[in-house]
Write an enzyme that holds these catalytic residues in place. Structure first.
Site, short mmCIF file in Angstrom:
data_model
loop_
_atom_site.label_atom_id
_atom_site.label_comp_id
_atom_site.label_asym_id
_atom_site.label_seq_id
_atom_site.Cartn_x
_atom_site.Cartn_y
_atom_site.Cartn_z
N ARG A 54 10.19 -40.59 13.21
CA ARG A 54 9.32 -39.76 14.06
C ARG A 54 9.92 -39.59 15.46
O ARG A 54 9.82 -38.54 16.07
CB ARG A 54 7.92 -40.37 14.15
CG ARG A 54 6.94 -39.48 14.88
CD ARG A 54 5.50 -39.82 14.57
NE ARG A 54 4.62 -38.76 14.97
CZ ARG A 54 3.74 -38.86 15.99
NH1 ARG A 54 3.65 -40.01 16.64
NH2 ARG A 54 2.99 -37.84 16.30
N HIS A 67 10.53 -36.03 17.08
CA HIS A 67 9.87 -35.59 18.31
C HIS A 67 10.84 -35.37 19.46
O HIS A 67 10.59 -34.56 20.34
CB HIS A 67 8.75 -36.56 18.70
CG HIS A 67 7.46 -36.21 18.04
ND1 HIS A 67 6.23 -36.55 18.56
CD2 HIS A 67 7.19 -35.53 16.90
CE1 HIS A 67 5.27 -36.08 17.79
NE2 HIS A 67 5.83 -35.47 16.76
N HIS A 118 6.68 -37.23 5.68
CA HIS A 118 5.40 -37.94 5.71
C HIS A 118 5.21 -38.84 4.49
O HIS A 118 4.12 -39.35 4.26
CB HIS A 118 4.25 -36.95 5.85
CG HIS A 118 4.03 -36.51 7.26
ND1 HIS A 118 3.13 -35.55 7.64
CD2 HIS A 118 4.62 -36.92 8.41
CE1 HIS A 118 3.16 -35.39 8.95
NE2 HIS A 118 4.06 -36.21 9.44
N TRP A 155 -2.98 -46.69 3.38
CA TRP A 155 -3.20 -48.14 3.30
C TRP A 155 -2.42 -48.75 2.15
O TRP A 155 -2.34 -49.95 2.04
CB TRP A 155 -4.72 -48.42 3.15
CG TRP A 155 -5.45 -47.71 4.26
CD1 TRP A 155 -5.72 -48.15 5.50
CD2 TRP A 155 -5.91 -46.34 4.23
NE1 TRP A 155 -6.32 -47.17 6.25
CE2 TRP A 155 -6.46 -46.06 5.51
CE3 TRP A 155 -5.91 -45.34 3.26
CZ2 TRP A 155 -7.00 -44.81 5.82
CZ3 TRP A 155 -6.46 -44.10 3.59
CH2 TRP A 155 -7.01 -43.85 4.85
C1 HEM Z 1 2.98 -29.80 11.24
C2 HEM Z 1 3.91 -30.70 11.60
C3 HEM Z 1 3.58 -32.14 11.85
C4 HEM Z 1 2.44 -32.71 12.37
C5 HEM Z 1 1.17 -32.02 12.86
C6 HEM Z 1 2.65 -34.15 12.36
C7 HEM Z 1 1.71 -35.08 12.80
C8 HEM Z 1 1.83 -36.45 12.67
C9 HEM Z 1 0.84 -37.41 13.07
C10 HEM Z 1 -0.51 -37.09 13.71
C11 HEM Z 1 1.33 -38.65 12.78
C12 HEM Z 1 0.66 -40.00 13.01
C13 HEM Z 1 1.20 -40.61 14.30
C14 HEM Z 1 0.61 -42.00 14.54
O1 HEM Z 1 -0.64 -42.08 14.67
O2 HEM Z 1 1.40 -42.97 14.59
C15 HEM Z 1 2.62 -38.46 12.19
C16 HEM Z 1 3.44 -39.49 11.74
C17 HEM Z 1 4.73 -39.30 11.25
N1 HEM Z 1 5.42 -38.10 11.23
FE1 HEM Z 1 4.64 -36.28 11.44
N2 HEM Z 1 3.90 -34.44 11.85
C18 HEM Z 1 4.49 -33.25 11.54
C19 HEM Z 1 5.79 -33.07 11.05
C20 HEM Z 1 6.70 -34.10 10.88
C21 HEM Z 1 8.13 -33.91 10.62
C22 HEM Z 1 8.82 -32.55 10.54
C23 HEM Z 1 8.67 -35.15 10.49
C24 HEM Z 1 10.09 -35.58 10.24
C25 HEM Z 1 11.05 -34.79 9.77
C26 HEM Z 1 7.58 -36.11 10.66
C27 HEM Z 1 7.71 -37.48 10.54
C28 HEM Z 1 6.67 -38.38 10.72
C29 HEM Z 1 6.78 -39.79 10.37
C30 HEM Z 1 7.99 -40.48 9.74
C31 HEM Z 1 5.55 -40.38 10.71
C32 HEM Z 1 5.16 -41.84 10.58
C33 HEM Z 1 5.34 -42.50 11.94
C34 HEM Z 1 5.05 -43.99 11.94
O3 HEM Z 1 5.01 -44.59 10.84
O4 HEM Z 1 4.89 -44.58 13.05
N3 HEM Z 1 6.40 -35.45 10.90
N4 HEM Z 1 2.92 -37.12 12.12
N1 LIG Z 2 2.23 -41.68 4.66
C1 LIG Z 2 1.69 -40.45 4.94
C2 LIG Z 2 1.18 -39.65 3.91
N2 LIG Z 2 1.22 -40.07 2.53
O1 LIG Z 2 0.92 -39.24 1.64
O2 LIG Z 2 1.57 -41.26 2.23
C3 LIG Z 2 0.65 -38.40 4.21
N3 LIG Z 2 0.62 -37.95 5.46
C4 LIG Z 2 1.10 -38.69 6.49
C5 LIG Z 2 1.05 -38.16 7.79
C6 LIG Z 2 1.55 -38.89 8.85
C7 LIG Z 2 2.08 -40.16 8.64
C8 LIG Z 2 2.15 -40.69 7.36
C9 LIG Z 2 1.64 -39.96 6.27
#
Ligand code: HEM
Ligand SMILES: Nc1c([N+](=O)[O-])cnc2ccccc12
Length: 291
Positions: free
Chosen positions: A45, A49, A173, A189
């Site tokens: 992430r 970002h 995700h 979870w």
């Molecule tokens: C519409 C586009 C996207 C939205 C609105 C979005 C939104 C979010 C949100 C709200 C979280 C939870 C953050 C938290 O509470 O820790 C999250 C986690 C995450 N996102 Fe996205 N995301 C998007 C696209 C992407 C993309 C393009 C990638 C990577 C190529 C990505 C990778 C991740 C990963 C790996 C996590 C887990 C972070 C953690 O475990 O701390 N996301 N995202």
């Molecule tokens: N593990 C996740 C899933 N998932 O299906 O396990 C779906 N959405 C997510 C969005 C933000 C960070 C983790 C996700």
């Protein structure tokens, strides 16, 4: 003009593989962190970002300047929690002082994806730390998870991606989790978030309902109530054009890996100009180097 990559003549593949290995060892040491999610999602992430501020219309933002340590980017609500990722990596700034923040943060994402079973992510160094605070991008380019499919299309069009690349990128995700004290979303979870697979798409095609809780609107799977989807995740199955690619990747993990590798590698380089003869590195995983 865009940001031109500055290549360090004294450093070669071996030096960057050494940085990769140092980060990967620390990630492996913290496999129990974050309720078992480890650091894979968090570092992926951070790389996303630090690159996702890019705007193709003005050719501004992106990973080049490592600007997330400066306001307003550092205080963008969408970056909440990423100080944990930057703090995890900061020791490598001192261990390898020749490495810029932008290179360190994007390399962290390459390590994260590759070390939990994901595809190889071609990567090039050359990002330069920001000198001029005026170049910190304004907030508002990183996406808000409460929105619909058209909003998602708009964000990724601005980043320079098509619908297929958009669906491939959001497949990240499969990793990590949401944190109520960061984005306000919660879960998943189940112990399914420390391996890079096409599970996100397979799950998305199952049955979901809006979760009844006092937090933000999010989805919960009908069968086990142990997975979650954001509104923007769920939007991918509600939109016929995105749904086509969700099904494609749910049926073919190799195709997902190929498309994700290309799109993520490109994401990490948005806004950066490279001399044409600079070939990307493809790092070995720790497992591949075990004698
Ligand atoms: C519409 C586009 C996207 C939205 C609105 C979005 C939104 C979010 C949100 C709200 C979280 C939870 C953050 C938290 O509470 O820790 C999250 C986690 C995450 N996102 Fe996205 N995301 C998007 C696209 C992407 C993309 C393009 C990638 C990577 C190529 C990505 C990778 C991740 C990963 C790996 C996590 C887990 C972070 C953690 O475990 O701390 N996301 N995202
Ligand atoms: N593990 C996740 C899933 N998932 O299906 O396990 C779906 N959405 C997510 C969005 C933000 C960070 C983790 C996700």
């Amino acid at each position: 003009a865009g940001a031109v990559a500055v290549l360090n003549k004294e450093k070669n593949f071996k030096d960057y593989q050494q940085v990769y290995n140092a980060i990967a060892e620390k990630v492996r040491d913290q496999d129990d962190a974050d309720d078992g999610a480890g650091r894979y999602g968090l570092l992926t992430r951070l790389a996303w970002h630090s690159s996702g501020t890019y705007d193709k219309n003005t050719n501004t933002g992106g990973s080049y300047n490592g600007s997330m340590i400066y306001s307003p980017e550092s205080t963008d609500g969408e970056n909440a929690g990423l100080e944990v990722a930057r703090d995890f990596l900061v020791e490598f700034h001192y261990l390898f002082p020749w490495l810029s923040r932008g290179d360190l943060w994007t390399l962290g994402g390459v390590v994260a994806v590759q070390e939990c079973g994901g595809p190889k992510i071609p990567w090039r160094p050359g990002r330069k730390d920001l000198e001029d605070r005026k170049k910190v991008p304004e907030n508002g380019n990183l996406p808000d998870a409460s929105r619909d499919a058209d909003y998602v299309r708009k964000v990724f069009t601005r980043l320079g991606f098509d619908e297929r690349e958009t669906v491939a990128l959001i497949g990240a995700h499969c990793l990590g989790k949401c944190h109520t004290d960061r984005s306000g979303y919660d879960g998943p979870w189940g112990p399914s978030f420390n391996m890079f697979t096409n599970d996100f798409y397979v799950r998305l095609l199952q049955n979901w309902h809006v979760r009844k809780w006092d937090g933000k609107k999010q989805y919960e799977d009908d069968e086990t109530s142990s997975f979650m989807m954001l509104p923007t995740d769920y939007a991918l199955k509600e939109d016929s054009k995105f749904l086509k690619y969700v099904k494609m990747y749910a049926e073919d993990q190799d195709l997902f890996f190929k498309d994700f590798s290309k799109a993520f590698s490109a994401l990490l380089e948005k806004g950066i100009e490279y001399p044409k003869d600079v070939k990307p590195f493809e790092f070995k995983t720790l497992d591949e180097q075990e004698d």
